[in-house]
Design an enzyme around this catalytic site. Sequence first.
Site, PDB file in Angstrom:
ATOM      1  N   TYR A  13       0.804  -1.225   0.000  1.00 44.34           N
ATOM      2  CA  TYR A  13       0.000   0.000   0.000  1.00 44.34           C
ATOM      3  C   TYR A  13       0.836   1.273   0.000  1.00 44.34           C
ATOM      4  O   TYR A  13       0.306   2.364  -0.208  1.00 44.34           O
ATOM      5  CB  TYR A  13      -0.965  -0.002   1.187  1.00 44.34           C
ATOM      6  N   PRO A 117     -20.417   4.650   0.303  1.00 48.64           N
ATOM      7  CA  PRO A 117     -20.947   4.904  -1.041  1.00 48.64           C
ATOM      8  C   PRO A 117     -21.719   3.727  -1.628  1.00 48.64           C
ATOM      9  O   PRO A 117     -22.485   3.901  -2.582  1.00 48.64           O
ATOM     10  CB  PRO A 117     -19.691   5.197  -1.871  1.00 48.64           C
ATOM     11  N   GLU A 188     -14.307  -1.873  10.616  1.00 46.27           N
ATOM     12  CA  GLU A 188     -15.468  -1.114  10.150  1.00 46.27           C
ATOM     13  C   GLU A 188     -16.717  -1.471  10.953  1.00 46.27           C
ATOM     14  O   GLU A 188     -17.545  -0.602  11.259  1.00 46.27           O
ATOM     15  CB  GLU A 188     -15.702  -1.377   8.666  1.00 46.27           C
TER      16      GLU A 188
END
Length: 262
Positions: A13, A117, A188
Amino acid sequence: MKIGVLYICTGKYSVFWDSFYQSSEKFFLPKEEKKYFVFTDNIEILNSNNIYVQFENSKGFPLDSLLRFDMFLTIKDQLMEMDYIYFFNSNMKFVRPVGYEILPTELNSGLAALVHPGYYNKSRYSFPYERNLNSTAYIIYNRNKNYKYFMGSLNGGKTKAYLKLIEQCSKNIHIDMKNGFMAIYHDESHLNNYLNGKDILELNPEYGFPEDSKIPFFPKIVILNKMKHAGNSFDKLPKKAYGLRLVLKLKRIYSFLIWRFQ
């Protein structure tokens, strides 16, 4: 005003760091003082006047994500010097100005989070909360409640309020781990449990717009497509990741059946 930016880029990453940093300096409250707290195992990312590098070995999926709150607590003293703290996923890029509207007030519990989203226009019954009572991330179904589902890729707020979030989520995750349980969507799920019932400054998907998405928002922050920008680094998932995806899918089916037949 001092703003702490939390950023994790272990393993592959780190390829997104330069893009994130340059775009943040240009578009994210450019007149304010920002300090970047970067957790990485990439020795090419160096300390500077506004970059504080904390060496962190990659633990792989999902521990790099699940244990992020533990990482943040290792620099709690430095974070307490900030007025606001924000966490951004590594593959985010600012494409338009993000200003003071992102800062919550005391009326918002001092916290801000990104409305997912993929669920901004979905029924609350489809939200993938943790529905197993064995987890501290458990959220009960409630037909009369105005549910929201927040994405783990962007959240933050006033320092005192956000540190409380970090500490509680870390505590709950370790309770689950001690009991041999992992929440359906890891950190999350714990984030959503903590935010549930609180008055949050809700950041709509223009602050977390999946690249090439067709959703009706004009993006300020884009979530870059990993495959598109990182080449072969993300071409293949390890075998363990495929197994975890299957487990997550089965958990979601189980969660839906609980609601459907209760």
